[in-house]
Design an enzyme around this catalytic site. Structure first.
Site, short mmCIF file in Angstrom:
data_model
loop_
_atom_site.label_atom_id
_atom_site.label_comp_id
_atom_site.label_asym_id
_atom_site.label_seq_id
_atom_site.Cartn_x
_atom_site.Cartn_y
_atom_site.Cartn_z
N TYR A 32 43.98 77.57 -64.76
CA TYR A 32 42.80 76.71 -64.91
C TYR A 32 42.11 76.97 -66.24
CZ TYR A 32 39.54 80.59 -63.92
OH TYR A 32 38.82 81.75 -63.99
N LYS A 147 45.12 82.76 -67.44
CA LYS A 147 43.93 82.32 -66.70
C LYS A 147 44.39 81.72 -65.37
CE LYS A 147 39.41 80.16 -67.63
NZ LYS A 147 38.55 81.25 -67.17
N GLU A 179 36.99 94.38 -69.70
CA GLU A 179 36.21 93.15 -69.61
C GLU A 179 35.46 93.16 -68.28
OE1 GLU A 179 38.46 89.48 -69.37
OE2 GLU A 179 39.91 90.33 -67.98
N LEU A 203 41.37 88.61 -70.47
CA LEU A 203 41.51 87.20 -70.85
C LEU A 203 40.98 87.03 -72.27
CD1 LEU A 203 42.23 84.38 -69.54
CD2 LEU A 203 39.76 84.03 -69.53
C1 LIG Z 1 38.33 87.48 -66.47
C2 LIG Z 1 37.60 86.70 -67.51
N1 LIG Z 1 37.41 87.24 -68.73
C3 LIG Z 1 36.75 86.58 -69.70
C4 LIG Z 1 36.22 85.32 -69.48
C5 LIG Z 1 35.48 84.61 -70.59
O1 LIG Z 1 36.27 83.57 -71.14
P1 LIG Z 1 35.62 82.28 -71.81
O2 LIG Z 1 34.71 82.75 -72.89
O3 LIG Z 1 36.78 81.53 -72.35
O4 LIG Z 1 34.88 81.56 -70.73
C6 LIG Z 1 36.40 84.70 -68.25
C7 LIG Z 1 35.86 83.38 -67.98
O5 LIG Z 1 35.84 82.89 -66.89
C8 LIG Z 1 37.11 85.40 -67.23
O6 LIG Z 1 37.32 84.87 -66.03
#
Ligand SMILES: Cc1ncc(COP(=O)(O)O)c(C=O)c1O
Length: 287
Positions: A32, A147, A179, A203
């Site tokens: 997603y 993701k 993270e 991610l």
């Molecule tokens: C596990 C994880 N890390 C980091 C992020 C941040 O990513 P983004 O800045 O692309 O929303 C998300 C966003 O949902 C996430 O689920």
């Protein structure tokens, strides 16, 4: 009436149906994206779609929707006229297989779904209040750069943080902080910003990448390097970032203050740069 996209059609949310044999439902076999739209303009769409391509490759799923087609689909979901900020959610699963079997079906058509929803970005006064976080052992798999919709570990970890009175869990694997459950991590010490490097443990956040870019453009010292858990407790500032939450100061960790226990000056500077960038998106100057 909320209009959504499902497998080539735009239809009211209430009428959108998928099979209970969809592998997304049975196995969490899908990926997603969540993409904000400021003033009707999708934020860093190409970067989001590149990450979607990498996620799809990561799960060996081929989808014949070009970036151009994605743009049309997602843009059509955004309400027109005066509106607040929105985000689009899109999800692609391996589709319906005739039999419940872990291995890939010989033939399956991916299920493609997308919808828009309103987002309310935090006001300056509210953003600087910050949030509490706790550290928790990272119980997720080792392909966190995909993701994936399979978010049960993230769900359980986030709930544990909430149960402990915090907004987010910072996840620790082998003594290293990578993270949050739905956010990337930044640490500031003596004016230097550090964020963990890309890898299978996290991610690659689109917000994170923009913060890295803005720091470079404005000569703020930033390095991408592993962050030992102990450094979290010596930090002057901690932030978490995500598309819908933007850049959030973490003011307490495991019930102790982070730095002075308030949003710090480096956060203030980067947050202002980020807000200015959003204004440029609204004006159609950048995406
Ligand atoms: C596990 C994880 N890390 C980091 C992020 C941040 O990513 P983004 O800045 O692309 O929303 C998300 C966003 O949902 C996430 O689920």
């Amino acid at each position: 009436m909320t209009k959504v996209y499902l497998n080539g059609e735009f239809l009211p949310l209430e009428e959108a149906r998928i099979s209970v044999l969809d592998r997304g439902f049975l196995f969490g076999d899908g990926v997603y994206e969540v993409i904000p739209a400021y003033g009707g303009r999708l934020f860093r769409l190409e970067q989001h779609l590149d990450r979607l391509d990498r996620s799809l490759q990561g799960i060996r799923l081929a989808v014949s929707i070009s970036h151009h087609d994605w743009r049309d689909i997602l843009q059509s979901l955004l309400p027109t006229g005066e509106m607040g900020d929105q985000a689009v959610y899109l999800q692609v699963t391996r589709g319906v297989a005739p039999k419940r079997d872990h291995s890939f079906p010989v033939v399956a058509t991916p299920t493609v779904f997308a919808m828009a929803f309103p987002v309310v970005p935090p006001e300056p006064g509210q953003a600087e209040l910050g949030v509490a976080a706790v550290t928790l052992p990272d119980t997720r798999w080792l392909r966190c750069n995909i993701k994936a919709i399979t978010l049960l570990a993230n769900v359980l970890l986030r709930q544990q943080a909430v149960d402990e009175g915090a907004a987010e869990a910072i996840l620790i694997r082998d003594g290293v902080a990578h993270e949050g459950t739905a956010s990337n991590l930044f640490v500031v010490k003596d004016g230097v910003i550090t964020t963990p490097p890309d890898g299978p443990e996290l991610l690659p956040g689109i917000t994170r990448d923009l913060v890295v870019e803005l720091a470079g453009l404005h000569n703020l010292p930033l390095i991408q390097a592993p962050i030992a858990e102990s450094r979290l407790f010596e930090a002057d500032e901690l932030w978490i970032t995500s598309s819908t939450k933007e850049i959030v100061p973490v003011i307490s960790l495991n019930e102790g203050p982070v730095g002075e226990g308030v949003a710090g000056p480096v956060w203030r500077r980067v947050w202002a740069l980020f807000q200015a960038y959003k204004q440029q998106i609204r004006a159609g100057l950048v995406d």
